[in-house]
Design a protein around this motif. Structure first.
Motif, PDB file in Angstrom:
ATOM      1  N   ALA A  76       0.850  -1.191   0.000  1.00  0.00           N
ATOM      2  CA  ALA A  76       0.000   0.000   0.000  1.00  0.00           C
ATOM      3  C   ALA A  76       0.887   1.243   0.000  1.00  0.00           C
ATOM      4  O   ALA A  76       1.814   1.354   0.797  1.00  0.00           O
ATOM      5  N   ALA A  77       0.591   2.166  -0.902  1.00  0.00           N
ATOM      6  CA  ALA A  77       1.387   3.397  -1.019  1.00  0.00           C
ATOM      7  C   ALA A  77       0.561   4.424  -1.771  1.00  0.00           C
ATOM      8  O   ALA A  77      -0.342   4.067  -2.536  1.00  0.00           O
ATOM      9  N   PRO A  78       0.846   5.717  -1.576  1.00  0.00           N
ATOM     10  CA  PRO A  78       0.082   6.759  -2.266  1.00  0.00           C
ATOM     11  C   PRO A  78       0.251   6.682  -3.779  1.00  0.00           C
ATOM     12  O   PRO A  78       1.310   6.284  -4.281  1.00  0.00           O
ATOM     13  N   THR A  79      -0.785   7.053  -4.495  1.00  0.00           N
ATOM     14  CA  THR A  79      -0.695   7.138  -5.954  1.00  0.00           C
ATOM     15  C   THR A  79       0.472   8.047  -6.345  1.00  0.00           C
ATOM     16  O   THR A  79       0.638   9.129  -5.790  1.00  0.00           O
ATOM     17  N   GLY A  80       1.263   7.579  -7.313  1.00  0.00           N
ATOM     18  CA  GLY A  80       2.411   8.364  -7.773  1.00  0.00           C
ATOM     19  C   GLY A  80       3.719   7.990  -7.121  1.00  0.00           C
ATOM     20  O   GLY A  80       4.774   8.488  -7.529  1.00  0.00           O
ATOM     21  N   THR A  81       3.695   7.094  -6.105  1.00  0.00           N
ATOM     22  CA  THR A  81       4.951   6.643  -5.482  1.00  0.00           C
ATOM     23  C   THR A  81       5.798   5.918  -6.525  1.00  0.00           C
ATOM     24  O   THR A  81       5.302   5.015  -7.213  1.00  0.00           O
ATOM     25  N   PRO A  82       7.084   6.273  -6.692  1.00  0.00           N
ATOM     26  CA  PRO A  82       7.911   5.608  -7.696  1.00  0.00           C
ATOM     27  C   PRO A  82       8.081   4.116  -7.406  1.00  0.00           C
ATOM     28  O   PRO A  82       8.267   3.713  -6.256  1.00  0.00           O
ATOM     29  N   VAL A  83       8.013   3.317  -8.451  1.00  0.00           N
ATOM     30  CA  VAL A  83       8.216   1.864  -8.370  1.00  0.00           C
ATOM     31  C   VAL A  83       9.508   1.531  -9.102  1.00  0.00           C
ATOM     32  O   VAL A  83       9.715   1.950 -10.247  1.00  0.00           O
ATOM     33  N   MET A  84      10.389   0.754  -8.449  1.00  0.00           N
ATOM     34  CA  MET A  84      11.712   0.467  -8.992  1.00  0.00           C
ATOM     35  C   MET A  84      11.856  -1.000  -9.374  1.00  0.00           C
ATOM     36  O   MET A  84      11.270  -1.874  -8.727  1.00  0.00           O
ATOM     37  N   SER A  85      12.657  -1.253 -10.382  1.00  0.00           N
ATOM     38  CA  SER A  85      13.033  -2.625 -10.697  1.00  0.00           C
ATOM     39  C   SER A  85      13.930  -3.143  -9.576  1.00  0.00           C
ATOM     40  O   SER A  85      14.869  -2.469  -9.171  1.00  0.00           O
ATOM     41  N   ALA A 130       7.074  -8.894 -11.900  1.00  0.00           N
ATOM     42  CA  ALA A 130       6.001  -8.104 -12.511  1.00  0.00           C
ATOM     43  C   ALA A 130       5.511  -7.061 -11.511  1.00  0.00           C
ATOM     44  O   ALA A 130       5.507  -7.297 -10.296  1.00  0.00           O
ATOM     45  N   TYR A 131       5.049  -5.926 -12.041  1.00  0.00           N
ATOM     46  CA  TYR A 131       4.638  -4.768 -11.248  1.00  0.00           C
ATOM     47  C   TYR A 131       3.272  -4.326 -11.788  1.00  0.00           C
ATOM     48  O   TYR A 131       3.169  -3.856 -12.923  1.00  0.00           O
ATOM     49  N   LEU A 132       2.203  -4.468 -10.979  1.00  0.00           N
ATOM     50  CA  LEU A 132       0.836  -4.308 -11.445  1.00  0.00           C
ATOM     51  C   LEU A 132       0.153  -3.085 -10.826  1.00  0.00           C
ATOM     52  O   LEU A 132       0.593  -2.563  -9.806  1.00  0.00           O
ATOM     53  N   HIS A 133      -0.968  -2.689 -11.455  1.00  0.00           N
ATOM     54  CA  HIS A 133      -1.856  -1.589 -11.019  1.00  0.00           C
ATOM     55  C   HIS A 133      -1.188  -0.213 -11.103  1.00  0.00           C
ATOM     56  O   HIS A 133      -1.578   0.723 -10.393  1.00  0.00           O
ATOM     57  N   LEU A 134      -0.175  -0.062 -11.964  1.00  0.00           N
ATOM     58  CA  LEU A 134       0.538   1.208 -12.065  1.00  0.00           C
ATOM     59  C   LEU A 134      -0.376   2.320 -12.577  1.00  0.00           C
ATOM     60  O   LEU A 134      -1.208   2.105 -13.461  1.00  0.00           O
ATOM     61  N   SER A 135      -0.201   3.513 -12.020  1.00  0.00           N
ATOM     62  CA  SER A 135      -0.959   4.666 -12.516  1.00  0.00           C
ATOM     63  C   SER A 135      -0.405   5.128 -13.864  1.00  0.00           C
ATOM     64  O   SER A 135      -1.148   5.578 -14.733  1.00  0.00           O
ATOM     65  N   ARG A 136       0.879   5.006 -14.032  1.00  0.00           N
ATOM     66  CA  ARG A 136       1.536   5.349 -15.299  1.00  0.00           C
ATOM     67  C   ARG A 136       2.914   4.705 -15.330  1.00  0.00           C
ATOM     68  O   ARG A 136       3.413   4.214 -14.319  1.00  0.00           O
ATOM     69  N   TYR A 137       3.509   4.701 -16.510  1.00  0.00           N
ATOM     70  CA  TYR A 137       4.833   4.122 -16.700  1.00  0.00           C
ATOM     71  C   TYR A 137       5.910   5.204 -16.638  1.00  0.00           C
ATOM     72  O   TYR A 137       5.616   6.387 -16.829  1.00  0.00           O
ATOM     73  N   GLY A 155      -0.485   3.044  -8.505  1.00  0.00           N
ATOM     74  CA  GLY A 155      -1.822   3.495  -8.866  1.00  0.00           C
ATOM     75  C   GLY A 155      -2.852   2.476  -8.423  1.00  0.00           C
ATOM     76  O   GLY A 155      -2.591   1.649  -7.543  1.00  0.00           O
ATOM     77  N   MET A 156      -4.007   2.507  -9.073  1.00  0.00           N
ATOM     78  CA  MET A 156      -5.067   1.536  -8.766  1.00  0.00           C
ATOM     79  C   MET A 156      -5.830   1.187 -10.045  1.00  0.00           C
ATOM     80  O   MET A 156      -7.055   1.004 -10.043  1.00  0.00           O
ATOM     81  N   THR A 213      -9.064  -1.891  -4.925  1.00  0.00           N
ATOM     82  CA  THR A 213      -9.896  -1.118  -3.998  1.00  0.00           C
ATOM     83  C   THR A 213      -9.202   0.142  -3.498  1.00  0.00           C
ATOM     84  O   THR A 213      -9.807   0.973  -2.836  1.00  0.00           O
ATOM     85  N   GLY A 214      -7.916   0.280  -3.805  1.00  0.00           N
ATOM     86  CA  GLY A 214      -7.153   1.450  -3.381  1.00  0.00           C
ATOM     87  C   GLY A 214      -5.787   1.423  -4.021  1.00  0.00           C
ATOM     88  O   GLY A 214      -5.369   0.407  -4.612  1.00  0.00           O
ATOM     89  N   PRO A 215      -5.068   2.533  -3.959  1.00  0.00           N
ATOM     90  CA  PRO A 215      -3.737   2.578  -4.588  1.00  0.00           C
ATOM     91  C   PRO A 215      -2.762   1.628  -3.904  1.00  0.00           C
ATOM     92  O   PRO A 215      -2.614   1.653  -2.676  1.00  0.00           O
ATOM     93  N   HIS A 216      -2.114   0.772  -4.675  1.00  0.00           N
ATOM     94  CA  HIS A 216      -1.113  -0.143  -4.150  1.00  0.00           C
ATOM     95  C   HIS A 216      -0.326  -0.736  -5.311  1.00  0.00           C
ATOM     96  O   HIS A 216      -0.739  -0.639  -6.476  1.00  0.00           O
ATOM     97  N   LEU A 217       0.792  -1.366  -4.987  1.00  0.00           N
ATOM     98  CA  LEU A 217       1.576  -2.098  -5.974  1.00  0.00           C
ATOM     99  C   LEU A 217       1.405  -3.589  -5.717  1.00  0.00           C
ATOM    100  O   LEU A 217       1.667  -4.072  -4.607  1.00  0.00           O
TER     101      LEU A 217
END
Length: 424
Positions: free
Chosen positions: A287-296, A326-333, A353-354, A359-363
């Motif tokens: 669980a993390a706010p929308t827009g939190t950077p996701v890293m490889s 794999a990294y799912l539910h991203l708000s954007r790339y 994103g979600m 049900t909420g923003p998460h990775l």
């Protein structure tokens, strides 16, 4: 020629020989930009005590000329000041909410009597604008003091709360999470876990503005200790090592995003939060706010990028012949990311994103080993290369010095804390 006329004639000749021209009310020198400035009156370049001070913050959407007109310049003066300052300060770097101080001629209420504006880019960096002709601007840096510090924090509730309770800057959490990113899962810290840290902290105007460097740390859980010694590698770049020379860096990061919380773990029998039926959840949800950077989590190649149905925007990376993530539910790339790109460990590949079914923003983060799903939280990552053998003696000496310093500073801090408690 009488005596009086002789004196006047002689005075005029002297003025001409000295190159002095008489002033003209029709002649005007165009304002010139000033790129550098040496402070002659500490610390801003003018005597602040000679002026009345008005302070404020930049309004949302406000531009420089608009601010200057609000503070008393007319439109022409504001534009000329902006032009004279453009080689010193990029007006596009103005940020709403940043503070300014306006200095006016003392004991006057006349509009237009502003003499200087000081704009704060941050706690350290300022730009001073001279608001009377000749218009000019110069940069000022506040003095920064680096203080040697020691922290000793045992977790009772959360790392954040316990850092604050121990009078340690929570900014240290970010540094520790990066140092131990490959060896300690910050999402599963337990009561009783302990961090001891030797570090340098930057102060400005009595405030902590950042962690300058962490030289040494020890993470303890039960009887296990994981030391981290800052020491350069073969390329001369600082890296963190165990005292015996093993690198703390691993082939994979422990988590693909910064400190947050786990909202759902790896399970073959989980009740789906949307559909209600029980199904396998071979992933970990962060669980993390929308827009939190996701890293490889490691080096690899992007093998797919696109809509994944219930998984929403998804990126899939093959790291080698064994592991895929794999990294799912991203708000954007991440900008420019495409299939076939080679990414490095820690590269941002998207943002929380979600999208899809959520049900909420998460990775939703997944790992496969030889094609079979594995629990990311129990994934054993191979070590990176150890330090060169001929560097071991120097590493050992540095580690001993750091540990002794940490012990000494910790003992002093404990003594001061006990004295303060006794006084209270």
């Amino acid at each position: 020629m009488n005596h009086r006329n002789s004196i006047i004639f002689f005075s005029l000749v002297c003025l001409l020989l000295m190159g002095i021209s008489l002033p003209s009310c029709h002649r005007r020198t165009a304002p010139q930009p000033v790129e550098t400035h040496r402070d002659t009156i500490y610390p801003l370049g003018f005597c602040t005590d000679s002026f009345d001070l008005v302070e404020g913050t930049l309004r949302s959407g406000e531009i420089f000329t608009g601010l200057m007109q609000r503070l008393g310049l007319d439109a022409r003066q504001a534009q000329e000041l902006a032009m004279a300052s453009d080689s010193v300060f990029d007006m596009r770097r103005l940020r709403a909410g940043n503070r300014w101080q306006a200095y006016y001629e003392a004991d006057t209420n006349a509009v237009g009597d502003i003499r200087y504006l000081v704009y704060e880019q941050d706690k350290v960096h300022l730009t001073v604008f001279q608001c009377k002709e000749p218009f000019a601007a110069w940069k000022v840096e506040k003095p920064v003091e680096t203080v040697r510090k020691a922290a000793d924090v045992t977790i009772r509730t959360s790392l954040w709360n316990d850092m604050v309770a121990a009078d340690v800057s929570p900014q240290l959490i970010v540094q520790l999470s990066e140092i131990y990113a490959w060896t300690v899962d910050f999402f599963t810290l337990q009561p009783g876990d302990r961090f001891r840290v030797l570090y340098d902290e930057d102060h400005c105007d009595g405030e902590v503005i950042g962690i300058h460097a962490v030289d040494y740390a020890i993470f303890s859980r039960d009887t296990t200790e994981i030391p981290a010694v800052r020491f350069h590698n073969a390329e001369g770049v600082d890296q963190y090592w165990r005292e015996t020379g093993e690198s703390l860096k691993k082939a994979f990061l422990k988590a693909p995003l910064k400190y947050t919380r786990i909202s759902s773990g790896f399970s073959y029998h989980r009740k789906h939060p949307v559909y209600g039926y029980t199904r396998a959840h071979t992933a970990v949800d962060y669980a993390a706010p929308t827009g939190t950077p996701v890293m490889s989590i490691g080096d690899g190649t992007v093998i797919s990028k696109g809509w994944g149905g219930g998984g929403g925007n998804t990126v899939k990376i093959r790291h080698n012949s064994v592991y895929t993530t794999a990294y799912l539910h991203l708000s954007r790339y991440a900008a420019g990311l495409k299939v076939g790109d080679h990414v490095r460990q820690g590269d941002v590949i998207g943002y929380v994103g979600m999208t899809g079914t959520a049900t909420g923003p998460h990775l939703d983060f997944r790992v496969w080993k030889n094609g079979s799903p594995v629990n990311p939280l129990t994934l054993e990552s191979p070590d990176a290369d150890p330090i060169a053998a001929d560097s071991l003696p120097a590493l050992d000496s540095v580690a001993r010095l750091f540990r002794a310093t940490l012990d000494t500073l910790t003992a002093v801090s404990d003594s001061v804390r006990l004295e303060n408690a006794a006084v209270r």
